[in-house]
Design an enzyme around this catalytic site. Structure first.
Site, PDB file in Angstrom:
ATOM      1  N   PRO A 165       0.687  -1.231   0.000  1.00  0.00           N
ATOM      2  CA  PRO A 165       0.000   0.000   0.000  1.00  0.00           C
ATOM      3  C   PRO A 165       0.720   1.288   0.000  1.00  0.00           C
ATOM      4  O   PRO A 165       0.314   2.179   0.659  1.00  0.00           O
ATOM      5  CB  PRO A 165      -0.866  -0.068   1.226  1.00  0.00           C
ATOM      6  N   GLU A 166       1.781   1.467  -0.737  1.00  0.00           N
ATOM      7  CA  GLU A 166       2.268   2.842  -0.916  1.00  0.00           C
ATOM      8  C   GLU A 166       2.286   3.100  -2.411  1.00  0.00           C
ATOM      9  O   GLU A 166       2.050   2.185  -3.189  1.00  0.00           O
ATOM     10  CB  GLU A 166       3.650   3.034  -0.266  1.00  0.00           C
TER      11      GLU A 166
END
Length: 284
Positions: free
Chosen positions: A2-3
């Site tokens: 999740p980045e």
DNA sequence: ATAAACGCCTGACGGC
DNA sequence: TGCCGTCAGGCGTTTA
């Protein structure tokens, strides 16, 4: 994952193929099966399945950490949060333990949203500007470091939480923020109001450098969350507390900033003068 | 305006 | 082996 770089990697695979799957552009959605209702931020499972059925995927793109499937009528928006992942697989392949939502295509494939920790969310948007309005600029699209400097100075916040604030800048998470601050030689607790134009310029270029390298390596894969990226092999500080700094050899420290584990080198990222007094008070 | 604390969840890991 | 506490790539809400 999740980045920004991990989300970008997922988007590219959906748009152009990759991770052993064909592109989904042009495919027609049949229906959805939802196994964890809270995955849907607003709709009921029935409403969601009804609204997407019969639509086609026109495009797939990213905004911040959001994955956006542009359909004919609306936008299907996915946020992976801490542990989410998307897979495109042929229908004869079995589903996995933490699959929370499946979208079935007419083409004999399905899109599986897998999310062990159940933090991920999916929305349907009529107008994607509503989403964009709540997000800061794309870090890779900022051209003027002077404008970036002005925005930093106008705030009076600890540097790290500010960079991770999605309204200030969209896409930075815990790993890439620690890495960027090390490259820029800035302490994570430094007050954004104290930054100089030179430091702001260095910080912006460090942010863009880690994100670009992250994308080039298809993101980072950590522990049991393996997703095929290799940027984890190039971490300078993240997850390396007690190990030597690759630049100067000082042992990497780990502290808590804004409730997040924060890794830095006390030599390359010296504590600012203005914070030294507070540090001493803490020790007394 | 900023920042801390907490809730949402499951799984891995270390200590006993 | 099992039990327990702690920690984890994110973010929204509430409280100070």
């Amino acid at each position: 994952m999740p980045e920004l770089p991990e989300v970008e990697t997922v988007c590219r695979a959906l748009r152009s193929g990759g991770r052993d799957a064909p592109p989904i552009i042009g495919w027609q959605l049949k229906k959805a099966d939802i196994f964890w209702a809270k995955t849907l931020a607003e709709q009921s499972p029935e409403e969601f399945s009804r609204k997407i059925s019969g639509q086609k995927v026109e495009d797939v793109f990213r905004r911040g950490k959001f994955i956006i499937l542009q359909l004919i009528q609306n936008f299907l928006v996915v946020h992976l949060r801490m542990s989410g992942d998307l897979r495109v697989e042929p229908d004869d392949k079995e589903l996995l333990k933490h699959d929370r939502l499946i979208i079935w295509f007419e083409q004999g494939y399905h899109l599986a949203f897998n999310d062990p920790r159940k933090f991920g969310r999916i929305w349907l948007y009529q107008n994607i500007d509503e989403l964009s309005a709540r997000l800061g600029p794309e870090p890779l699209e900022i051209k003027s470091s002077d404008e970036f400097y002005q925005r930093l100075v106008r705030r009076k916040r600890q540097l790290k939480p500010l960079l991770m604030d999605q309204k200030f800048l969209s896409g930075m998470g815990n790993i890439y923020t620690d890495e960027a601050l090390h490259i820029a030689g800035l302490h994570p607790l430094m007050n954004s109001a104290d930054i100089t134009p030179e430091q702001a310029k260095k910080l912006l270029s460090a942010i863009q450098q880690v994100l670009q390298t992250g994308i080039k390596r298809n993101g980072a894969s950590i522990d049991w969350m393996y997703r095929g990226g290799s940027f984890q092999n190039e971490f300078r500080v993240y997850g390396r507390s007690g190990q030597p700094c690759p630049i100067c050899g000082t042992l990497i420290k780990k502290i808590t900033v804004g409730q997040r584990g924060t890794h830095f080198c006390s030599t390359c990222q010296p504590i600012p003068q203005s914070l030294q007094l507070k540090e001493m008070e803490r020790k007394l």
